[in-house]
Design a protein around this motif. Structure first.
Motif, mmCIF file in Angstrom:
data_model
loop_
_atom_site.group_PDB
_atom_site.id
_atom_site.type_symbol
_atom_site.label_atom_id
_atom_site.label_comp_id
_atom_site.label_asym_id
_atom_site.label_seq_id
_atom_site.Cartn_x
_atom_site.Cartn_y
_atom_site.Cartn_z
ATOM 1 N N ALA A 79 0.831 -1.211 0.000
ATOM 2 C CA ALA A 79 0.000 0.000 0.000
ATOM 3 C C ALA A 79 0.859 1.252 0.000
ATOM 4 C CB ALA A 79 -0.933 0.004 1.206
ATOM 5 N N MET A 80 1.952 1.235 0.778
ATOM 6 C CA MET A 80 2.819 2.402 0.847
ATOM 7 C C MET A 80 3.620 2.584 -0.439
ATOM 8 S SD MET A 80 2.373 4.319 3.367
ATOM 9 C CE MET A 80 3.683 5.378 2.766
ATOM 10 N N VAL A 81 3.914 1.475 -1.131
ATOM 11 C CA VAL A 81 4.594 1.587 -2.430
ATOM 12 C C VAL A 81 3.731 2.399 -3.389
ATOM 13 C CG1 VAL A 81 5.310 0.317 -4.493
ATOM 14 C CG2 VAL A 81 5.973 -0.515 -2.228
ATOM 15 N N ILE A 82 2.447 2.048 -3.456
ATOM 16 C CA ILE A 82 1.527 2.753 -4.347
ATOM 17 C C ILE A 82 1.419 4.219 -3.961
ATOM 18 C CG2 ILE A 82 -0.886 2.920 -5.078
ATOM 19 C CD1 ILE A 82 -1.024 -0.150 -4.745
ATOM 20 N N GLU A 83 1.282 4.499 -2.651
ATOM 21 C CA GLU A 83 1.153 5.886 -2.187
ATOM 22 C C GLU A 83 2.414 6.690 -2.491
ATOM 23 O OE1 GLU A 83 0.577 8.467 1.934
ATOM 24 O OE2 GLU A 83 -0.136 6.386 1.863
ATOM 25 N N THR A 84 3.579 6.080 -2.260
ATOM 26 C CA THR A 84 4.840 6.774 -2.492
ATOM 27 C C THR A 84 5.016 7.107 -3.968
ATOM 28 O OG1 THR A 84 5.911 5.726 -0.589
ATOM 29 C CG2 THR A 84 7.349 6.596 -2.299
ATOM 30 N N LEU A 85 4.727 6.153 -4.841
ATOM 31 C CA LEU A 85 4.868 6.403 -6.278
ATOM 32 C C LEU A 85 3.851 7.437 -6.765
ATOM 33 C CD1 LEU A 85 5.621 2.815 -7.641
ATOM 34 C CD2 LEU A 85 7.232 4.672 -7.183
ATOM 35 N N GLU A 86 2.667 7.455 -6.147
ATOM 36 C CA GLU A 86 1.684 8.476 -6.509
ATOM 37 C C GLU A 86 2.171 9.860 -6.116
ATOM 38 O OE1 GLU A 86 -1.908 7.221 -4.616
ATOM 39 O OE2 GLU A 86 -2.513 5.903 -6.279
ATOM 40 N N ARG A 87 2.807 9.964 -4.934
ATOM 41 C CA ARG A 87 3.364 11.253 -4.501
ATOM 42 C C ARG A 87 4.470 11.709 -5.446
ATOM 43 N NH1 ARG A 87 2.116 13.434 0.357
ATOM 44 N NH2 ARG A 87 0.907 12.185 1.827
ATOM 45 N N ILE A 88 5.266 10.769 -5.911
ATOM 46 C CA ILE A 88 6.334 11.100 -6.860
ATOM 47 C C ILE A 88 5.735 11.599 -8.171
ATOM 48 C CG2 ILE A 88 8.168 10.084 -8.281
ATOM 49 C CD1 ILE A 88 8.721 8.212 -5.833
ATOM 50 N N LYS A 89 4.676 10.955 -8.630
ATOM 51 C CA LYS A 89 4.016 11.369 -9.865
ATOM 52 C C LYS A 89 3.487 12.796 -9.749
ATOM 53 C CE LYS A 89 2.146 10.771 -13.967
ATOM 54 N NZ LYS A 89 2.975 10.682 -15.192
ATOM 55 N N VAL A 90 2.948 13.138 -8.583
ATOM 56 C CA VAL A 90 2.399 14.483 -8.368
ATOM 57 C C VAL A 90 3.480 15.553 -8.529
ATOM 58 C CG1 VAL A 90 1.449 16.020 -6.582
ATOM 59 C CG2 VAL A 90 0.453 13.758 -6.947
ATOM 60 N N LEU A 91 4.717 15.229 -8.164
ATOM 61 C CA LEU A 91 5.800 16.213 -8.246
ATOM 62 C C LEU A 91 6.026 16.698 -9.675
ATOM 63 C CD1 LEU A 91 8.486 14.666 -5.853
ATOM 64 C CD2 LEU A 91 6.804 16.440 -5.347
ATOM 65 N N THR A 92 5.742 15.855 -10.649
ATOM 66 C CA THR A 92 5.977 16.255 -12.037
ATOM 67 C C THR A 92 5.044 17.384 -12.464
ATOM 68 O OG1 THR A 92 4.473 14.565 -12.941
ATOM 69 C CG2 THR A 92 6.788 13.943 -12.633
ATOM 70 N N ALA A 93 3.879 17.494 -11.802
ATOM 71 C CA ALA A 93 2.958 18.588 -12.117
ATOM 72 C C ALA A 93 3.562 19.937 -11.736
ATOM 73 C CB ALA A 93 1.625 18.381 -11.400
ATOM 74 N N ARG A 94 4.547 19.920 -10.827
ATOM 75 C CA ARG A 94 5.249 21.147 -10.452
ATOM 76 C C ARG A 94 6.406 21.451 -11.406
ATOM 77 N NH1 ARG A 94 6.384 20.596 -3.943
ATOM 78 N NH2 ARG A 94 4.399 19.616 -3.328
ATOM 79 N N GLY A 95 6.607 20.569 -12.369
ATOM 80 C CA GLY A 95 7.707 20.755 -13.298
ATOM 81 C C GLY A 95 8.999 20.101 -12.861
#
Length: 238
Positions: free
Chosen positions: A170-186
């Protein structure tokens, strides 16, 4: 072009060459993944790009600036930070003290505190435990802390060395989702991962290394099936 580029990088430890002339490029706002078997040079390459190991031959550039063989704090000032495997939190320091370590290359301490307060609001579990030692946090919370600490310097690129290592599914999925969100900041992400199945869906580009050499580069769509991927991954022909 705002990109992180390694061009023919050669590096290793002592007199032992581990990485044999690898070239790759990571773009701002994109996730670039590096896969490969244990011992193939993935982490060694990241350390050389981040300035933690000397580049024996080749160059590393960030945007228009050459950053190979700069001191680590200068690399951070140029906009590149490394999150090592396991996050590298300081277990005896508090959550807030760990976050302040992320701003060590920033001279304005008030700016550091302002950035930390803004960041910690995005991580409610860290905000609640800001005075607790990092060693008392769960593995998932430590991963969050390491990621938040990497953001304090407002980097253009973050290098991640197996960010899912040791985490629950579960934490793997959450961590990778947080990483994906960072790309929206450029923010550009260059990430070493062993968890191929979870990382592939968020990857924009991927590289596969074997025996210190690049065996494949392309997009996830360029990989026909698991058989081809694993053949390259284990060092077969691309």
């Amino acid at each position: 072009m705002n990109a992180l580029v390694a061009d023919g990088v050669v590096t290793g430890y002592g007199k032992q060459e581990i990485v044999h002339g690898i070239s790759l490029a990571a773009e701002a706002g994109k996730i670039t993944c590096i896969f490969g078997p244990n011992g193939c040079g993935k982490s060694t390459l990241l350390k050389a790009v981040a300035g933690a190991l000397p580049v024996w031959n080749g160059d590393v550039t960030l945007g228009s600036e050459k950053i190979s063989n700069l001191p680590v704090h200068e690399v951070v000032r140029q906009g590149l930070v490394l999150m090592p495997q396991g996050g590298g939190v300081f277990p005896r320091l508090s959550v807030m003290e760990n976050l302040r370590m992320g701003g060590y290359a920033i001279a304005d301490r008030r700016l550091v505190e302002t950035r930390i307060e803004s960041l910690i609001d995005q991580y409610p579990s860290l905000a609640r435990r800001r005075k607790n030692t990092a060693g008392s946090l769960s593995g998932g919370e430590q991963a969050m802390l390491a990621l938040a600490r990497a953001l304090v310097s407002e980097p253009r690129f973050i290098l991640l060395d197996e960010p899912s290592a040791g985490l629950s599914p579960a934490m793997v999925i959450e961590t990778l989702e947080r990483i994906k969100v960072l790309t929206a900041r450029g923010i550009g992400i260059l990430m070493v991962e062993q968890n191929i199945r979870e990382a592939m869906p968020i990857a924009d580009r991927l590289y596969i290394l074997a025996a210190g050499e690049k065996r494949f580069e392309g997009t996830p769509g360029d990989v026909r099936d698991d058989r081809q991927l694993m053949d390259i991954y284990m060092g077969g022909a691309s």
